[in-house]
Design an enzyme around this catalytic site. Sequence first.
Site, PDB file in Angstrom:
ATOM      1  N   ASP A 103       0.813  -1.218   0.000  1.00  0.00           N
ATOM      2  CA  ASP A 103       0.000   0.000   0.000  1.00  0.00           C
ATOM      3  C   ASP A 103       0.846   1.267   0.000  1.00  0.00           C
ATOM      4  OD1 ASP A 103      -2.248  -1.696   0.216  1.00  0.00           O
ATOM      5  OD2 ASP A 103      -1.806  -1.889   2.344  1.00  0.00           O
ATOM      6  N   HIS A 115      -4.517  -2.829  -5.747  1.00  0.00           N
ATOM      7  CA  HIS A 115      -3.915  -1.602  -6.250  1.00  0.00           C
ATOM      8  C   HIS A 115      -5.014  -0.671  -6.747  1.00  0.00           C
ATOM      9  CE1 HIS A 115      -0.203  -4.277  -7.086  1.00  0.00           C
ATOM     10  NE2 HIS A 115      -0.062  -3.660  -5.950  1.00  0.00           N
TER      11      HIS A 115
HETATM   12  P1  IMP Z   1      -1.792 -12.859   2.910  1.00  0.00           P
HETATM   13  O1  IMP Z   1      -0.791 -12.339   1.932  1.00  0.00           O
HETATM   14  O2  IMP Z   1      -3.213 -12.682   2.460  1.00  0.00           O
HETATM   15  O3  IMP Z   1      -1.469 -14.268   3.344  1.00  0.00           O
HETATM   16  O4  IMP Z   1      -1.662 -11.974   4.243  1.00  0.00           O
HETATM   17  C1  IMP Z   1      -0.471 -11.976   5.023  1.00  0.00           C
HETATM   18  C2  IMP Z   1      -0.171 -10.578   5.542  1.00  0.00           C
HETATM   19  O5  IMP Z   1       0.205  -9.741   4.459  1.00  0.00           O
HETATM   20  C3  IMP Z   1      -1.352  -9.865   6.214  1.00  0.00           C
HETATM   21  O6  IMP Z   1      -0.858  -9.052   7.258  1.00  0.00           O
HETATM   22  C4  IMP Z   1      -1.922  -8.991   5.097  1.00  0.00           C
HETATM   23  O7  IMP Z   1      -2.618  -7.886   5.618  1.00  0.00           O
HETATM   24  C5  IMP Z   1      -0.649  -8.580   4.380  1.00  0.00           C
HETATM   25  N1  IMP Z   1      -0.840  -8.260   2.972  1.00  0.00           N
HETATM   26  C6  IMP Z   1      -0.942  -9.115   1.936  1.00  0.00           C
HETATM   27  N2  IMP Z   1      -1.073  -8.446   0.776  1.00  0.00           N
HETATM   28  C7  IMP Z   1      -1.049  -7.151   1.060  1.00  0.00           C
HETATM   29  C8  IMP Z   1      -1.110  -5.960   0.255  1.00  0.00           C
HETATM   30  O8  IMP Z   1      -1.217  -5.981  -0.963  1.00  0.00           O
HETATM   31  N3  IMP Z   1      -1.067  -4.780   0.936  1.00  0.00           N
HETATM   32  C9  IMP Z   1      -0.920  -4.739   2.287  1.00  0.00           C
HETATM   33  N4  IMP Z   1      -0.845  -5.816   3.068  1.00  0.00           N
HETATM   34  C10 IMP Z   1      -0.898  -7.016   2.462  1.00  0.00           C
HETATM   35 MG    MG Z   2      -2.798  -2.214  -1.690  1.00  0.00          MG
END
Ligand code: IMP
Ligand code: MG
Length: 360
Positions: free
Chosen positions: A12, A42
């Site tokens: 982000d 995004h």
């Molecule tokens: P997962 O990738 O869904 O397994 O989540 C694992 C961790 O990564 C969590 O804390 C999510 O909030 C974070 N996370 C995964 N993708 C994003 C993203 O695109 N932006 C921000 N946080 C992310």
């Molecule tokens: Mg994002």
Amino acid sequence: MVTIVTGGHFGDEGKGKIVSYLALKDKPDIVARAGVGPNAGHTVYKDGKEFGLRMVPCGFVNESSRLMIGAGVLVNPEVFLEEVDMTGIKDRIFLDKRCAIIEEKHRTEDTSNSFLKEKVGTTGSGCGPANAERANRTVKLAKDIPELEPYLADVPLEVNSAIDAGKEVLLEASQGFGLSLFYGTYPFVTSKDTSASMAAVDIGIGPTKVDKVMVIYKAYTTRVGEGALDTLITEENIDSYPMWKEVLQDAKKKGIDEGTVNETLAEYLGEKGTVTQRRRRIGDFDIELAKYAAMVNGATDIVIACLDKIFPECFKVTEYDKLSDRAKDHVKKIESGIGIKASLISTGPDAMDTIDLREK
Ligand code: IMP
Ligand code: MG
């Protein structure tokens, strides 16, 4: 020229907006999406319309770019097909035949497994369980899904041929350095490494082919989901941050004053997850993490995004000299902390709300 764009904090950072600017400005022949999968969200604007993208490369805004999704990226066919339809890019998007597929069972596991859901706070998009199955060698691949047949390609062959022909190639990674499975705040991380080298692997190009690694940071640091945010702003420490005291005052002037200081700041800054709608925690710019991320990524360039959010007088400014003094000071502090000058500074959500300091 091959450029990799990657996140330097916890995702982000504004990669979507930056990639859309680079796509419109540099008109790459290929824009390829690297990263974990549809856990990323995004936000991109095209012709005044907002798009929340999870699979389609943000570079779709440039109509002459061919779009690709690399073999390393997990694909949710439903999300992919819906976004292809929504963005009208059917004839110019390709995905590697070896992309691994997220199925319903992966999403169910991601949202019902209490360790993943509550302790790690995943996005629930099924990425972790699908990557686990991929490592177990039992996952389905894109070539096994009939609906994806029209889009299948050999992405490394396409991208390397374009590179050999001297074309412009832009690789967009997802998530951010602090979420790396290898280098992040384990176990509060995503299910794969998130650095530039991994992005090259995701797409299928060797390290010798990469010219530029652009690491994107937001002007402050945010985090969604669980895990430490060392620079978190709280009731107790806000008095030692003059900049944040001003931001809080601006929020209150706008009538925003809910819950904790951090909740008020998140509301004012509009910090809500694209995929999950969860509130993001707000922190001061984490310079230590930023520096470490630049090192591991091999940054050649850094980008500072969302400068206007904490310095509203900079909204839509496109010349460095027209930034306010306090905003310039903030930029300089980041540049000297990391040891690299900013190549781009983002001052608004539209692609062209950008200060471009790259050598022409
Ligand atoms: P997962 O990738 O869904 O397994 O989540 C694992 C961790 O990564 C969590 O804390 C999510 O909030 C974070 N996370 C995964 N993708 C994003 C993203 O695109 N932006 C921000 N946080 C992310
Ligand atoms: Mg994002």
